[in-house]
Enzyme design. Structure first.
Site, PDB file in Angstrom:
ATOM      1  N   HIS A 218       0.819  -1.221   0.000  1.00 32.33           N
ATOM      2  CA  HIS A 218       0.000   0.000   0.000  1.00 32.33           C
ATOM      3  C   HIS A 218       0.849   1.267   0.000  1.00 32.33           C
ATOM      4  O   HIS A 218       0.419   2.300  -0.510  1.00 32.33           O
ATOM      5  CB  HIS A 218      -0.934  -0.010   1.214  1.00 32.33           C
ATOM      6  CG  HIS A 218      -2.051  -1.001   1.083  1.00 32.33           C
ATOM      7  ND1 HIS A 218      -3.203  -0.742   0.388  1.00 32.33           N
ATOM      8  CD2 HIS A 218      -2.186  -2.281   1.550  1.00 32.33           C
ATOM      9  CE1 HIS A 218      -4.009  -1.783   0.432  1.00 32.33           C
ATOM     10  NE2 HIS A 218      -3.409  -2.743   1.136  1.00 32.33           N
ATOM     11  N   GLU A 248      -9.057   4.976  -5.876  1.00 34.88           N
ATOM     12  CA  GLU A 248      -8.128   5.232  -6.987  1.00 34.88           C
ATOM     13  C   GLU A 248      -8.802   6.031  -8.091  1.00 34.88           C
ATOM     14  O   GLU A 248      -8.382   6.023  -9.236  1.00 34.88           O
ATOM     15  CB  GLU A 248      -7.579   3.919  -7.558  1.00 34.88           C
ATOM     16  CG  GLU A 248      -8.596   3.020  -8.228  1.00 34.88           C
ATOM     17  CD  GLU A 248      -9.207   1.983  -7.296  1.00 34.88           C
ATOM     18  OE1 GLU A 248      -9.609   0.924  -7.804  1.00 34.88           O
ATOM     19  OE2 GLU A 248      -9.283   2.219  -6.071  1.00 34.88           O
TER      20      GLU A 248
END
Length: 328
Positions: A218, A248
């Site tokens: 991440h 995203e």
């Protein structure tokens, strides 16, 4: 038998002298108290981070400013007492018209308590003032004296600005967060509808972002998000709004811009993102995005219709192979 007047005893003053001495002692005590009061008053003025001032409206003369003037403005008190323009010329140019206009309002309102404007002090620093003023005219025909207190609120303004930034900014990417983006987009939509001007709306989604997180972690995914946000801010025009609206997913709104022109901007953004390079250990990789673009039509009654059309176009770009722009 004649009355005999007893002379005053040695060392004792006559009654008249005693009264005089007593009055003198009282006078000295009063002088001391006045001096002590003046020193206290002066000390209080020195400790207050605000300028107390008095101004003769007719003659344009500053009658009094407290010691804080020198601390805040960085200039000697004697200069502003000699020429009011010392204060006026210190006002931030963009705020001068407002500062002068709001000061004049005191003549009709009697007081003005919501004046805030910037000054540039002698060191070239920009400071914020909250300058409350009141008219001091006992009766009709008296000199018009305006008195006020100008408080330095620079730190408060900086704090307000920081709180505003935190409330409107996505912490990770430093672009607009979802709530702020859609507030700005709604304002742009309303203006475009009212003025009959064009407006374009864009949605952008990073291709295979879950795979990046799963493969590299991440922290690496966060870096991708940050650099794509930087690309968006670099490519978009002044006045365009860009923000992160999901994990995203990013969005942009282009006021005054047709879908055709917005597509050219989206293409530049696509190329900019394709040039990005990321390294994880010995491995280098790149990323792509899918974009859905649409423009305002006469049938669009709400911003939601543009969002839905751009969203459908973006998912069509995904289905068609990703790394492309689809107009909806």
């Amino acid at each position: 038998m004649a009355n005999k007047i007893n002379p005053p005893l040695p060392g004792n003053p006559p009654p008249e002298a005693a009264q005089t001495l007593l009055a003198l002692f009282h006078a000295q005590g009063e002088v001391a108290r006045l001096s002590e009061r003046d020193q206290l008053f002066s000390s209080l003025l020195d400790s207050v981070n605000a300028v107390l001032w008095a101004f003769d409206w007719e003659t344009r003369q500053v009658l009094y400013v407290s010691p804080a003037y020198e601390r805040i403005f960085g200039r000697p008190v004697s200069l502003v007492l000699a020429d009011y323009n010392e204060w006026r010329d210190s006002i931030f140019p963009d705020d001068l018209e407002y500062a002068e206009g709001s000061l004049a309002q005191v003549l009709t309102k009697g007081s003005v308590e919501d004046r805030e404007y910037r000054i540039i002090n002698a060191a070239g620093e920009t400071r914020w003032l909250s300058d409350k003023c009141y008219i001091n005219q006992q009766q009709e025909g008296d000199r018009v004296i305006i008195v006020g207190i100008a408080e330095d609120i620079t730190e408060k303004k900086h704090l307000e600005g920081e709180l505003q930034r935190l409330a409107t900014t996505d912490v990770l990417t430093q672009s607009s967060n979802r709530r702020h983006f859609f507030e700005c987009a709604q304002q742009a939509f309303d203006s475009a509808r009212a003025e009959g001007s064009p407006l374009a709306f864009l949605l952008l989604d990073i291709d295979d972002f879950k795979q990046i997180n799963d493969s590299y972690g991440h922290q690496e995914g966060d870096q991708v998000l940050q650099r794509i946000a930087d690309s968006g801010k670099a490519v978009l025009r002044r006045g365009d709004q860009f923000g992160r609206i999901g994990g995203e997913e990013f969005a942009a709104v282009f006021p005054g811009c047709t879908a055709q022109v917005a597509e050219q901007i989206a293409e530049r953004l696509q190329r900019e993102i394709q040039r990005l390079s990321f390294t994880h250990g010995q491995q280098t990789y790149g990323v792509t995005v899918s974009q859905g673009l649409t423009g305002l039509t006469d049938e669009d009654a709400t911003l939601d219709t543009l969002f839905a059309r751009a969203d459908a176009a973006m998912y069509q770009a995904k289905r068609q192979g990703k790394n492309q722009i689809v107009r909806g």
